[in-house]
Design a protein around this motif. Structure first.
Motif, short mmCIF file in Angstrom:
data_model
loop_
_atom_site.label_atom_id
_atom_site.label_comp_id
_atom_site.label_asym_id
_atom_site.label_seq_id
_atom_site.Cartn_x
_atom_site.Cartn_y
_atom_site.Cartn_z
N ALA A 98 0.53 -10.46 7.18
CA ALA A 98 0.15 -11.26 6.02
C ALA A 98 1.40 -11.90 5.42
N TYR A 99 1.24 -13.13 4.93
CA TYR A 99 2.37 -13.89 4.41
C TYR A 99 1.96 -14.76 3.24
N VAL A 100 2.93 -15.04 2.37
CA VAL A 100 2.83 -16.16 1.44
C VAL A 100 3.68 -17.24 2.08
N ASN A 101 3.07 -18.40 2.31
CA ASN A 101 3.76 -19.53 2.92
C ASN A 101 3.95 -20.64 1.91
N ASP A 104 6.00 -4.95 -15.86
CA ASP A 104 6.42 -6.26 -15.35
C ASP A 104 6.60 -6.29 -13.83
N ASN A 105 5.89 -5.40 -13.12
CA ASN A 105 5.86 -5.43 -11.66
C ASN A 105 4.83 -6.47 -11.23
N THR A 106 5.15 -7.21 -10.18
CA THR A 106 4.20 -8.16 -9.59
C THR A 106 3.76 -7.59 -8.25
N THR A 107 2.45 -7.48 -8.07
CA THR A 107 1.89 -6.91 -6.85
C THR A 107 0.89 -7.88 -6.26
N ILE A 108 0.91 -8.00 -4.93
CA ILE A 108 -0.11 -8.76 -4.20
C ILE A 108 -0.92 -7.78 -3.38
N LEU A 109 -2.21 -7.73 -3.66
CA LEU A 109 -3.14 -6.88 -2.94
C LEU A 109 -4.03 -7.77 -2.09
N ILE A 110 -4.07 -7.52 -0.79
CA ILE A 110 -4.95 -8.24 0.13
C ILE A 110 -6.05 -7.27 0.56
N GLU A 111 -7.30 -7.71 0.45
CA GLU A 111 -8.45 -6.92 0.90
C GLU A 111 -9.28 -7.80 1.83
N LEU A 112 -9.34 -7.43 3.10
CA LEU A 112 -10.07 -8.21 4.08
C LEU A 112 -11.49 -7.68 4.25
N ILE A 134 7.30 -19.45 6.12
CA ILE A 134 7.04 -18.22 5.38
C ILE A 134 7.96 -18.15 4.17
N ALA A 135 7.36 -17.90 3.01
CA ALA A 135 8.12 -17.69 1.78
C ALA A 135 8.32 -16.20 1.52
N ILE A 136 7.25 -15.41 1.71
CA ILE A 136 7.30 -13.97 1.47
C ILE A 136 6.54 -13.25 2.58
N THR A 137 7.19 -12.33 3.23
CA THR A 137 6.52 -11.48 4.20
C THR A 137 5.88 -10.32 3.45
N LEU A 138 4.57 -10.22 3.54
CA LEU A 138 3.83 -9.15 2.86
C LEU A 138 3.68 -7.96 3.80
N GLU A 139 3.33 -6.82 3.24
CA GLU A 139 3.00 -5.67 4.08
C GLU A 139 1.80 -6.06 4.93
N PRO A 140 1.77 -5.67 6.20
CA PRO A 140 0.62 -6.02 7.03
C PRO A 140 -0.66 -5.35 6.52
N CYS A 141 -1.78 -6.02 6.76
CA CYS A 141 -3.08 -5.45 6.40
C CYS A 141 -3.40 -4.39 7.45
N THR A 142 -3.43 -3.16 7.02
CA THR A 142 -3.78 -2.04 7.88
C THR A 142 -5.03 -1.42 7.29
N CYS A 143 -6.03 -1.24 8.11
CA CYS A 143 -7.33 -0.77 7.61
C CYS A 143 -7.87 -1.76 6.59
N ALA A 144 -7.60 -3.04 6.81
CA ALA A 144 -8.12 -4.17 6.03
C ALA A 144 -7.48 -4.32 4.65
N VAL A 145 -6.39 -3.58 4.36
CA VAL A 145 -5.77 -3.63 3.04
C VAL A 145 -4.25 -3.75 3.17
#
Length: 151
Positions: A79-82, A61-69, A92-103
């Motif tokens: 990166a943010y959820v606004n 029941d973990n929720t994960t957001i993965l960003i791939e640029l 900004i609603a949620i501050t996400l981990e920054p995309c480093t090396c496009a991820v």
């Protein structure tokens, strides 16, 4: 040959700082993805940067957001959820981990204000994901509507 130790140190540092997919770690042990939704990031402000935002719920029941640029370099992109749609813009609603090396990979349990949020609430959020150019340049380079704003 006086430069040999210096070159060896330089080589090791470059090797350790290189980008690789091995940096992505699962959020727990023996997880199975039970729900997933993908959102396609679109380039804005002539950035040419696209990609994907993947929201998952796993068997723990973990929720994960993965960003791939795509079409970016190894620079850091905040990166943010606004709130609101991308066209409206919003805080900004949620501050996400920054995309480093496009991820970027972020386990999400709450909004920045402490309000609990899970996978189902994210699917019903009036929101969008935004990616910024750099920590010192807040120009938006990629966005996608999520939740109730997604098509």
């Amino acid at each position: 040959m006086k430069n040999a130790p210096f070159l060896l140190i330089l080589f090791v540092m470059a090797l350790l700082s290189s980008c690789s997919g091995d940096d992505i770690e699962p959020t727990g042990v023996n997880e199975i993805i039970v729900d997933q939704i993908d959102y396609n990031l679109i380039a804005v402000n002539n950035s040419g940067i696209t990609g994907k935002a993947t929201f998952t719920r796993d068997s723990n029941d973990n929720t994960t957001i993965l960003i791939e640029l795509v079409n970016t370099n190894t620079d850091e992109h905040p990166a943010y959820v606004n709130f609101n749609s991308a066209a409206e813009g919003g805080p900004i609603a949620i501050t996400l981990e920054p995309c480093t090396c496009a991820v970027s990979t972020t386990v999400v349990t709450q909004l920045d204000d402490g309000t609990p949020i899970d996978f189902d609430k994210l699917l019903n959020l009036d929101g969008h994901v935004s990616i910024q150019n750099s920590p010192s340049n807040d120009e938006i380079i990629a966005v996608v509507d999520i939740g109730i704003n997604a098509n």
